[in-house]
Design an enzyme around this catalytic site. Sequence first.
Site, PDB file in Angstrom:
ATOM      1  N   GLU A  33      64.767 122.727 108.852  1.00  0.00           N
ATOM      2  CA  GLU A  33      64.725 123.832 109.716  1.00  0.00           C
ATOM      3  C   GLU A  33      64.274 124.967 109.243  1.00  0.00           C
ATOM      4  O   GLU A  33      64.945 125.326 108.095  1.00  0.00           O
ATOM      5  CB  GLU A  33      66.023 124.147 110.366  1.00  0.00           C
ATOM      6  CG  GLU A  33      65.990 125.536 111.446  1.00  0.00           C
ATOM      7  CD  GLU A  33      64.976 125.534 112.526  1.00  0.00           C
ATOM      8  OE1 GLU A  33      64.185 126.528 112.451  1.00  0.00           O
ATOM      9  OE2 GLU A  33      64.959 124.552 113.383  1.00  0.00           O
ATOM     10  N   THR A 120      68.872 128.571 128.730  1.00  0.00           N
ATOM     11  CA  THR A 120      69.956 129.164 129.912  1.00  0.00           C
ATOM     12  C   THR A 120      70.541 128.018 130.717  1.00  0.00           C
ATOM     13  O   THR A 120      71.218 128.263 131.566  1.00  0.00           O
ATOM     14  CB  THR A 120      69.065 129.863 131.171  1.00  0.00           C
ATOM     15  OG1 THR A 120      67.689 128.947 131.432  1.00  0.00           O
ATOM     16  CG2 THR A 120      68.478 131.390 130.418  1.00  0.00           C
ATOM     17  N   ALA A 122      69.605 125.571 132.374  1.00  0.00           N
ATOM     18  CA  ALA A 122      69.432 125.094 133.752  1.00  0.00           C
ATOM     19  C   ALA A 122      68.589 123.706 133.391  1.00  0.00           C
ATOM     20  O   ALA A 122      67.816 123.165 132.694  1.00  0.00           O
ATOM     21  CB  ALA A 122      68.073 125.796 134.250  1.00  0.00           C
ATOM     22  N   HIS A 427      58.414 128.012 128.579  1.00  0.00           N
ATOM     23  CA  HIS A 427      58.508 126.658 128.648  1.00  0.00           C
ATOM     24  C   HIS A 427      57.159 126.055 128.584  1.00  0.00           C
ATOM     25  O   HIS A 427      56.023 125.822 129.572  1.00  0.00           O
ATOM     26  CB  HIS A 427      58.801 126.211 130.104  1.00  0.00           C
ATOM     27  CG  HIS A 427      60.361 126.534 130.270  1.00  0.00           C
ATOM     28  ND1 HIS A 427      60.864 126.642 131.759  1.00  0.00           N
ATOM     29  CD2 HIS A 427      61.384 126.793 129.657  1.00  0.00           C
ATOM     30  CE1 HIS A 427      61.901 126.790 131.635  1.00  0.00           C
ATOM     31  NE2 HIS A 427      62.434 126.872 130.424  1.00  0.00           N
ATOM     32  N   ASN A 461      59.106 119.206 124.377  1.00  0.00           N
ATOM     33  CA  ASN A 461      58.607 119.703 125.660  1.00  0.00           C
ATOM     34  C   ASN A 461      56.900 119.491 125.580  1.00  0.00           C
ATOM     35  O   ASN A 461      56.343 119.277 126.521  1.00  0.00           O
ATOM     36  CB  ASN A 461      58.677 121.191 125.898  1.00  0.00           C
ATOM     37  CG  ASN A 461      60.105 121.485 126.380  1.00  0.00           C
ATOM     38  OD1 ASN A 461      60.996 120.454 126.665  1.00  0.00           O
ATOM     39  ND2 ASN A 461      60.406 122.841 126.257  1.00  0.00           N
ATOM     40  N   THR A 473      63.893 120.888 129.791  1.00  0.00           N
ATOM     41  CA  THR A 473      64.399 120.337 128.552  1.00  0.00           C
ATOM     42  C   THR A 473      65.170 119.148 129.006  1.00  0.00           C
ATOM     43  O   THR A 473      65.158 118.155 128.032  1.00  0.00           O
ATOM     44  CB  THR A 473      65.653 121.340 128.021  1.00  0.00           C
ATOM     45  OG1 THR A 473      65.135 122.584 127.700  1.00  0.00           O
ATOM     46  CG2 THR A 473      66.731 120.864 127.128  1.00  0.00           C
TER      47      THR A 473
END
Length: 493
Positions: A33, A120, A122, A427, A461, A473
Amino acid sequence: MTRVLIVGSGPNGATYARTVLDEVPGATVLMVEAGPVIDRPLGMNVRNIPDADAQAAARLASQGRTGAAGIAGLPLGAVVEGTVTARQGTHLIGRAAEGSPGLPAAALATCVGGQGAHWTCATPRPSGGERIGFLPDLDARLDEAEALLHVTKSAFGDAPQATAILERLSEEFAPDRIGVRSLPVAADELPDGSLRWGGTDVVLGPVVDDPRFTLRSFTLCVRLLREGPRVVGAVLRNLATGAEESVTADAVVVAADAIRTPQLLWASGIRPAALGRYLTEHPLIFGVVAVRAGVLPPVTGPAVDPVRAVVSVGYDEDHHPFHAQVMYTPVCPVPLPADSPHRNSAGGYVGMGWGVRKWPRAEDRVILDDTQPDEDGLPSIRIAYELTDREQAEIERAQKIQARAAAALGSFVDGMPRVLPAGSSLHYMGTVRMGPVDDGTSVCDPNSRVWGVDGLVLAGNGLIPTANTCNPTLTSVALSLRGAHALTAELRR
């Protein structure tokens, strides 16, 4: 011993790490990373950090090596979590290609956990034209992804404000057959009624202490190594010292993101025709509504979370080809002028975001330039992207529906609603899209393996090939599970 190298530590890289270690007893995983460790457990959602200063420090550390907001060009200001992801914790990336509006708000997080440390949570399912039609097991993989991410479909289910919003909007949209429901989110409910928000840690947690797993932060993958048609490893750079080393692997999984994954492949001489093309995101219409007094039950008890209700106006191919999120909070999520009539609304506030489809086009793309390398010596990033008349018509249609939702609850606050700058959704999809056949319009096969390149698997994505409006996601993790199961079957052989 089977060696797997994973580039990127977000939810998709973590999915591969966990699946490989679970299913291949003789495997080792090295995950690299470029960013730092920002919290513990590794990859935890920063919304779970109780101290505000520690939260801010974790977000700042994710904003790239420039560090400070302003230096990285970050637009600041609070927004409703789950409707539009807060800009804190991200850094802008790429510039508009010549003659193109580009994605001026394109931004990424660089940290252990990736965007999974900031998202978030969702997790709506794709529906209708959002679904990937050539994957017969998509629903089974979505089920598996929901379990992996700790998805709940009853967050804030007992909140009277959620029930009231559901009833109001259902009544408004029933004649149009537009469905309103609770929004699925990745979270665990705590005894006090608050939520522990899901992060990359819920995926990565079980393998962190496995001696077969190694994580290197501040480590940049600068090039993939090839022998003939096969990827056999990578060149890694320690960003603290600048030292580089070559590591070998039996399989390499690149799970950087939809912008930096194409950059790494290009830098490695892996350049299929569709690489970086078919870039999509969600045009977003965002507004904050001051709720009329008496429309929703008053909030009682201590504020365990600024968000008290989460509602979704779902996707329907014919009646509502959008994904909308409606979230209630007692305090306004955006700054208001001192003389605003909407300050201190007795009924509280609702943030509502409508996501609109962007149809994939080869012209919308990430352009990589070898002649002008970036600060890491990798090809610089330019973005060609614009909305067509088709998307503009969709935005106008969504605005009318959003206005009805707002009127059912109250009225928009000053300056709302507005279409956010391109890239605001965070996104980004399609740049390494998968496809059923190698016809030049896709980068990967249905198992996420790059066409014509052995030993290389992609994740994230960027694989999603559809005109998608729902948060990606859950879908991308489902694709990662599919690819990981295929990879482990190959490694066991």
